[in-house]
Design a protein around this motif. Sequence first.
Motif, PDB file in Angstrom:
ATOM      1  N   TYR A 211       0.838  -1.210   0.000  1.00 31.99           N
ATOM      2  CA  TYR A 211       0.000   0.000   0.000  1.00 31.99           C
ATOM      3  C   TYR A 211       0.863   1.247   0.000  1.00 31.99           C
ATOM      4  O   TYR A 211       0.686   2.146  -0.834  1.00 31.99           O
ATOM      5  CB  TYR A 211      -0.909  -0.026   1.226  1.00 31.99           C
ATOM      6  CG  TYR A 211      -1.801   1.189   1.383  1.00 31.99           C
ATOM      7  CD1 TYR A 211      -3.104   1.166   0.917  1.00 31.99           C
ATOM      8  CD2 TYR A 211      -1.351   2.345   2.011  1.00 31.99           C
ATOM      9  CE1 TYR A 211      -3.937   2.269   1.070  1.00 31.99           C
ATOM     10  CE2 TYR A 211      -2.166   3.445   2.165  1.00 31.99           C
ATOM     11  CZ  TYR A 211      -3.460   3.404   1.689  1.00 31.99           C
ATOM     12  OH  TYR A 211      -4.267   4.503   1.829  1.00 31.99           O
ATOM     13  N   TYR A 212       1.798   1.327   0.941  1.00 32.28           N
ATOM     14  CA  TYR A 212       2.653   2.509   1.037  1.00 32.28           C
ATOM     15  C   TYR A 212       3.548   2.663  -0.198  1.00 32.28           C
ATOM     16  O   TYR A 212       3.781   3.782  -0.667  1.00 32.28           O
ATOM     17  CB  TYR A 212       3.520   2.431   2.297  1.00 32.28           C
ATOM     18  CG  TYR A 212       2.825   2.891   3.543  1.00 32.28           C
ATOM     19  CD1 TYR A 212       2.214   4.142   3.603  1.00 32.28           C
ATOM     20  CD2 TYR A 212       2.777   2.088   4.671  1.00 32.28           C
ATOM     21  CE1 TYR A 212       1.571   4.577   4.740  1.00 32.28           C
ATOM     22  CE2 TYR A 212       2.133   2.508   5.824  1.00 32.28           C
ATOM     23  CZ  TYR A 212       1.529   3.755   5.852  1.00 32.28           C
ATOM     24  OH  TYR A 212       0.886   4.187   6.993  1.00 32.28           O
ATOM     25  N   THR A 213       4.039   1.552  -0.731  1.00 34.72           N
ATOM     26  CA  THR A 213       4.901   1.619  -1.920  1.00 34.72           C
ATOM     27  C   THR A 213       4.128   2.143  -3.117  1.00 34.72           C
ATOM     28  O   THR A 213       4.592   3.037  -3.838  1.00 34.72           O
ATOM     29  CB  THR A 213       5.486   0.231  -2.237  1.00 34.72           C
ATOM     30  OG1 THR A 213       6.148  -0.290  -1.077  1.00 34.72           O
ATOM     31  CG2 THR A 213       6.481   0.306  -3.381  1.00 34.72           C
ATOM     32  N   THR A 214       2.927   1.598  -3.339  1.00 40.73           N
ATOM     33  CA  THR A 214       2.098   2.048  -4.465  1.00 40.73           C
ATOM     34  C   THR A 214       1.678   3.503  -4.289  1.00 40.73           C
ATOM     35  O   THR A 214       1.688   4.288  -5.252  1.00 40.73           O
ATOM     36  CB  THR A 214       0.853   1.158  -4.596  1.00 40.73           C
ATOM     37  OG1 THR A 214       1.239  -0.212  -4.613  1.00 40.73           O
ATOM     38  CG2 THR A 214       0.091   1.480  -5.874  1.00 40.73           C
ATOM     39  N   LEU A 215       1.310   3.875  -3.066  1.00 41.38           N
ATOM     40  CA  LEU A 215       0.897   5.251  -2.802  1.00 41.38           C
ATOM     41  C   LEU A 215       2.047   6.222  -3.017  1.00 41.38           C
ATOM     42  O   LEU A 215       1.860   7.297  -3.596  1.00 41.38           O
ATOM     43  CB  LEU A 215       0.369   5.358  -1.370  1.00 41.38           C
ATOM     44  CG  LEU A 215      -0.139   6.732  -0.922  1.00 41.38           C
ATOM     45  CD1 LEU A 215      -1.307   7.175  -1.787  1.00 41.38           C
ATOM     46  CD2 LEU A 215      -0.549   6.695   0.548  1.00 41.38           C
ATOM     47  N   TRP A 216       3.257   5.841  -2.572  1.00 40.50           N
ATOM     48  CA  TRP A 216       4.412   6.708  -2.764  1.00 40.50           C
ATOM     49  C   TRP A 216       4.714   6.881  -4.248  1.00 40.50           C
ATOM     50  O   TRP A 216       5.028   7.987  -4.708  1.00 40.50           O
ATOM     51  CB  TRP A 216       5.636   6.131  -2.046  1.00 40.50           C
ATOM     52  CG  TRP A 216       6.840   7.015  -2.121  1.00 40.50           C
ATOM     53  CD1 TRP A 216       7.132   8.083  -1.329  1.00 40.50           C
ATOM     54  CD2 TRP A 216       7.917   6.918  -3.073  1.00 40.50           C
ATOM     55  NE1 TRP A 216       8.320   8.661  -1.722  1.00 40.50           N
ATOM     56  CE2 TRP A 216       8.833   7.968  -2.777  1.00 40.50           C
ATOM     57  CE3 TRP A 216       8.208   6.050  -4.117  1.00 40.50           C
ATOM     58  CZ2 TRP A 216       9.996   8.154  -3.506  1.00 40.50           C
ATOM     59  CZ3 TRP A 216       9.369   6.236  -4.848  1.00 40.50           C
ATOM     60  CH2 TRP A 216      10.252   7.288  -4.542  1.00 40.50           C
ATOM     61  N   GLY A 217       4.607   5.802  -5.006  1.00 41.33           N
ATOM     62  CA  GLY A 217       4.809   5.908  -6.451  1.00 41.33           C
ATOM     63  C   GLY A 217       3.795   6.804  -7.121  1.00 41.33           C
ATOM     64  O   GLY A 217       4.123   7.592  -8.016  1.00 41.33           O
ATOM     65  N   GLN A 218       2.532   6.724  -6.661  1.00 37.34           N
ATOM     66  CA  GLN A 218       1.478   7.576  -7.215  1.00 37.34           C
ATOM     67  C   GLN A 218       1.747   9.048  -6.913  1.00 37.34           C
ATOM     68  O   GLN A 218       1.603   9.913  -7.792  1.00 37.34           O
ATOM     69  CB  GLN A 218       0.129   7.155  -6.651  1.00 37.34           C
ATOM     70  CG  GLN A 218      -1.044   7.981  -7.165  1.00 37.34           C
ATOM     71  CD  GLN A 218      -2.359   7.523  -6.568  1.00 37.34           C
ATOM     72  OE1 GLN A 218      -2.453   6.443  -6.001  1.00 37.34           O
ATOM     73  NE2 GLN A 218      -3.381   8.351  -6.686  1.00 37.34           N
ATOM     74  N   LEU A 219       2.122   9.341  -5.668  1.00 39.69           N
ATOM     75  CA  LEU A 219       2.422  10.723  -5.299  1.00 39.69           C
ATOM     76  C   LEU A 219       3.651  11.236  -6.050  1.00 39.69           C
ATOM     77  O   LEU A 219       3.693  12.408  -6.457  1.00 39.69           O
ATOM     78  CB  LEU A 219       2.659  10.823  -3.793  1.00 39.69           C
ATOM     79  CG  LEU A 219       1.454  10.498  -2.898  1.00 39.69           C
ATOM     80  CD1 LEU A 219       1.858  10.528  -1.434  1.00 39.69           C
ATOM     81  CD2 LEU A 219       0.311  11.466  -3.161  1.00 39.69           C
ATOM     82  N   LYS A 220       4.641  10.378  -6.248  1.00 41.03           N
ATOM     83  CA  LYS A 220       5.837  10.759  -6.998  1.00 41.03           C
ATOM     84  C   LYS A 220       5.486  11.058  -8.451  1.00 41.03           C
ATOM     85  O   LYS A 220       5.973  12.034  -9.043  1.00 41.03           O
ATOM     86  CB  LYS A 220       6.861   9.624  -6.930  1.00 41.03           C
ATOM     87  CG  LYS A 220       8.219   9.944  -7.524  1.00 41.03           C
ATOM     88  CD  LYS A 220       8.988  10.919  -6.653  1.00 41.03           C
ATOM     89  CE  LYS A 220      10.394  11.159  -7.197  1.00 41.03           C
ATOM     90  NZ  LYS A 220      11.145  12.140  -6.398  1.00 41.03           N
ATOM     91  N   GLU A 221       4.614  10.258  -9.021  1.00 45.33           N
ATOM     92  CA  GLU A 221       4.196  10.464 -10.408  1.00 45.33           C
ATOM     93  C   GLU A 221       3.381  11.749 -10.537  1.00 45.33           C
ATOM     94  O   GLU A 221       3.548  12.502 -11.515  1.00 45.33           O
ATOM     95  CB  GLU A 221       3.378   9.263 -10.882  1.00 45.33           C
ATOM     96  CG  GLU A 221       3.318   9.097 -12.388  1.00 45.33           C
ATOM     97  CD  GLU A 221       2.786   7.745 -12.788  1.00 45.33           C
ATOM     98  OE1 GLU A 221       2.801   7.449 -13.990  1.00 45.33           O
ATOM     99  OE2 GLU A 221       2.358   6.980 -11.912  1.00 45.33           O
ATOM    100  N   ASP A 222       2.488  12.007  -9.562  1.00 46.75           N
ATOM    101  CA  ASP A 222       1.712  13.251  -9.589  1.00 46.75           C
ATOM    102  C   ASP A 222       2.626  14.470  -9.463  1.00 46.75           C
ATOM    103  O   ASP A 222       2.404  15.499 -10.123  1.00 46.75           O
ATOM    104  CB  ASP A 222       0.695  13.246  -8.451  1.00 46.75           C
ATOM    105  CG  ASP A 222      -0.382  12.199  -8.645  1.00 46.75           C
ATOM    106  OD1 ASP A 222      -0.550  11.738  -9.785  1.00 46.75           O
ATOM    107  OD2 ASP A 222      -1.035  11.828  -7.646  1.00 46.75           O
TER     108      ASP A 222
END
Length: 369
Positions: A327-338
């Motif tokens: 969860y945290y890994t996917t969320l961090w990737g999403q925030l990084k992409e945004d």
Amino acid sequence: MGVKVAIGEKMLPCIAMIIIEACTIFLTIMASTAMSKLGMSSFVFVVYTNALSFILLIPYSFLLHRKDNTEEPLLTFPLLSRAFFLGLVGVTIAQNLAFAGLSYSSPIVACGAANMIPAFSFIIAIILRRIKINWKSQGSIVRVVGTLISIVGILAMTLYKGPVVKQYSPSFLHLATSPKLLVFTSTHENWVLGCFLFSSASSVLVIWNIIQAGTSKQHPHVMKITCLYTLFGTIQSALLALFMEKDLSVWRLKLDFELLAIVLTAIFGSLIRSSVQMWCTRLKGSSYILFFKPVGVPVASTCGCVLFAATFHYGSMFSACICGLGYYTTLWGQLKEDETKRDMKVNVFASDERAPLLQEQEEEEDSTV
């Protein structure tokens, strides 16, 4: 004094979100106890909680938006159709799948499956071609890795329970001559089916989030829309419950633990949790509340070691932690992409602003020549 106030402003939203996630777990334990010990139907539980939530939301939604000057009509066909599908997807399908899954497994599975939502969002966005994987982007790579970790976690949870953590419950929870009260024991446990139902509920919630995001853009009165789709969801769930439960005695309510679980779940879900989340969103931004979803894993693990009798396993706890990591890994990737996309927009905007200046300089140079 000013430093203490600043620290309080920073800590209060964090403490509030931790309490909200902890309360969610405790209410899940209450619901699972009512289903396993009192034989409460999960379908009837969804109907009663949403019916009471609708009653509570009627005055709350109008009080919340009483200062708004917009007089946009609510009962229009596009908004009613969206509210109908929000109730169908978010209440009738998702909640019934989740509580049915709870009756076959345990709250720790609920925590693990809830942490699958960012991974499912990423997968569905790829299927719908809303996003493309950019292997040169760090954010996209991290999201792929996080999704794979989440999938491994939910598969491990489904296929491997592991040894029992504790085969007895503390003596302070029950009298020697009375049955155990707040101890979850599933009389018809089916771990694979429970994990499948919870995972299906999480994937359905992703679709619900897409519909809700589009609806909130069209209509600013979020709580009124919530009130409306709760009504639709209650009616739809009632029809489903009448079809699934042939014995009408399951609808009978008494002044017991079952009624307490229904009332507390309705009050918490319709008023308290939504209010705290909106308050934290205003203070910290829309992504702030997302960081607290995995908090339920250690809370459920702690409660499981004390309350879950002989149904709490090392394997499920470890798998839930893997899902939280995903969860945290996917969320961090999403925030990084945004963040990368915002930087690109800023650069484009800045280059557009510099373009007229460059043209003026070129014209001045041409005129001097």
